[in-house]
Design an enzyme around this catalytic site. Sequence first.
Site, PDB file in Angstrom:
ATOM      1  N   CYS A 183      -3.831 -21.650   0.664  1.00 13.17           N
ATOM      2  CA  CYS A 183      -5.197 -21.133   0.725  1.00 13.17           C
ATOM      3  C   CYS A 183      -6.119 -22.018  -0.088  1.00 13.17           C
ATOM      4  O   CYS A 183      -5.682 -22.714  -1.011  1.00 13.17           O
ATOM      5  CB  CYS A 183      -5.236 -19.694   0.190  1.00 13.17           C
ATOM      6  SG  CYS A 183      -6.806 -18.845   0.509  1.00 13.17           S
TER       7      CYS A 183
ATOM      8  N   GLY B  22      -2.183 -16.961   3.712  1.00 18.61           N
ATOM      9  CA  GLY B  22      -2.981 -18.133   3.434  1.00 18.61           C
ATOM     10  C   GLY B  22      -4.367 -18.094   4.082  1.00 18.61           C
ATOM     11  O   GLY B  22      -4.924 -17.054   4.346  1.00 18.61           O
TER      12      GLY B  22
ATOM     13  N   CYS C  33       0.496   0.235  12.168  1.00 21.21           N
ATOM     14  CA  CYS C  33       1.908   0.352  11.795  1.00 21.21           C
ATOM     15  C   CYS C  33       2.141   1.174  10.543  1.00 21.21           C
ATOM     16  O   CYS C  33       3.174   1.842  10.436  1.00 21.21           O
ATOM     17  CB  CYS C  33       2.523  -1.039  11.642  1.00 21.21           C
ATOM     18  SG  CYS C  33       1.733  -2.093  10.402  1.00 21.21           S
TER      19      CYS C  33
ATOM     20  N   ASP D  40       4.907  -8.964   7.857  1.00 23.14           N
ATOM     21  CA  ASP D  40       4.055  -9.797   7.006  1.00 23.14           C
ATOM     22  C   ASP D  40       4.265  -9.494   5.528  1.00 23.14           C
ATOM     23  O   ASP D  40       4.170 -10.371   4.683  1.00 23.14           O
ATOM     24  CB  ASP D  40       2.588  -9.548   7.413  1.00 23.14           C
ATOM     25  CG  ASP D  40       1.599 -10.309   6.553  1.00 23.14           C
ATOM     26  OD1 ASP D  40       1.881 -11.475   6.223  1.00 23.14           O
ATOM     27  OD2 ASP D  40       0.546  -9.754   6.221  1.00 23.14           O
TER      28      ASP D  40
ATOM     29  N   CYS E 222       8.560  14.548   2.080  1.00 22.39           N
ATOM     30  CA  CYS E 222       7.706  14.033   3.156  1.00 22.39           C
ATOM     31  C   CYS E 222       7.979  14.770   4.467  1.00 22.39           C
ATOM     32  O   CYS E 222       7.049  15.106   5.205  1.00 22.39           O
ATOM     33  CB  CYS E 222       7.939  12.541   3.351  1.00 22.39           C
ATOM     34  SG  CYS E 222       7.344  11.504   2.007  1.00 22.39           S
TER      35      CYS E 222
ATOM     36  N   CYS F  42       6.153  17.947   4.591  1.00 23.95           N
ATOM     37  CA  CYS F  42       4.738  17.883   4.224  1.00 23.95           C
ATOM     38  C   CYS F  42       3.836  18.240   5.401  1.00 23.95           C
ATOM     39  O   CYS F  42       4.078  17.830   6.543  1.00 23.95           O
ATOM     40  CB  CYS F  42       4.407  16.475   3.724  1.00 23.95           C
ATOM     41  SG  CYS F  42       2.687  16.265   3.241  1.00 23.95           S
TER      42      CYS F  42
ATOM     43  N   CYS G  38       0.577  10.688   8.354  1.00 25.95           N
ATOM     44  CA  CYS G  38       1.003   9.708   7.349  1.00 25.95           C
ATOM     45  C   CYS G  38       2.359   9.078   7.648  1.00 25.95           C
ATOM     46  O   CYS G  38       2.526   7.869   7.550  1.00 25.95           O
ATOM     47  CB  CYS G  38       1.035  10.388   5.986  1.00 25.95           C
ATOM     48  SG  CYS G  38       1.677   9.390   4.642  1.00 25.95           S
TER      49      CYS G  38
END
Length: 417
Positions: free
Chosen positions: A21, A73, A280, A302, A343, A346, A352
Amino acid sequence: MQKELIGTGFHVLSKPAGPICNIDCNYCFYTEKEALFPKKNNFRMSDEVLEKFIKTYISSQDIPEIQFVWQGGEPTLVGLDYYRKVVSLQAKYAGGKKIINSLQTNGIRLNDEWCTFLKENVFLVGLSLDGPENLHDYYRVDKKGNPTFSKVLAALNLLKEYEIPFNVLVSVTRESSRKPLEVYHFLKNQGVEFIQFNPIIERTPDEMAVKIGLRHATPQANHAEGQKDLVTDFSVEQGAFGNFLTEIFDEWVRNDVGTVHVMNFEWALESWLGLPSTVCIFSEECGNALAIEHNGDIYSCDHYVYPDYHLGNVLEQNLKGMVESNKQKAFGQNKKSSLPKQCRECEVKFACHGECPRHRFVRTHDNEPGLSYLCSDYKHYFHHIHRYMKVMVQLIENGLPASKVMDVIKAPIVIAN
């Protein structure tokens, strides 16, 4: 630019300049990945890798639209001629499919020549801008420590002048999380119509990270899980991001629905409409959003560009085969299968689904691992917006625009919880 799942295809985030970068954002999780390539001095995706990737990425998916996202970057470092080659190769291998390009940039290198090209080739631009000057320049500085705000604002004005579609990605840090309306009003005053807020959460390095040469913890880190002092000092504090979103939501839902598009709120509306998440981090499972490094290496995500999540190389393995491999399937399914009981029971799980796995390093009240660091934030936020989301859903189901919620709020009635 947040990764989205389009149709039944998969998405590969492209890193043509790798982790290199031209600025030095203190909080960046990706530029440190240069440590994974200790002998490299040329971080540029070769013509061979580029052509093989474009060809196989298009041919591997039986969907009408193929989305390419060029990120880093800083992806503009490979030069404008590189993207002329990209467009030429895409035309060569399109096979009748529609090609969509997005460029995620810090904006520093954008000029008239770049904007002419981006306009002519219908690129969507994601511009990183963290708010007004005092907040943006707090962390987003160049290699010499100089501020970058004026250059990014000039880029924003160029994008508007050339009528290039763009959105602004705001990294929400510990400092900016305390000033939500200052950030939002600034963006509105700049005429920004599409906004995405991304919370910055990075853990201090664990033993493996130190060994590799990274500044932040690897996903496997489990040291004293959940302790607040084990996130970096620029990370948002627990509770702060939820307050940040709700304060902006209250302003938006009363004044700006339909004119300012806050992606975080639109993702929520999808969930209240009963639709599968297009992003996602809130999908039930993940694994359909991968990353390709400059050398052709494919990684699970990523945010998981680490040796343990390396799937192969596009020059050596079949791209679709890597996406459909047992290793990648297990990676994607683990998001659902490792969800803790807290979770699963929940009331806002539908919106979520445990959030992004990279943030799930806190323990539940039953001492079970796998709870998101942002759990309390999202609970607060989703409960707060619930009644407004119900109204917008009812409006849409009756053929009316969601923006009519502003009229409902102004009417002398009480919106039921």
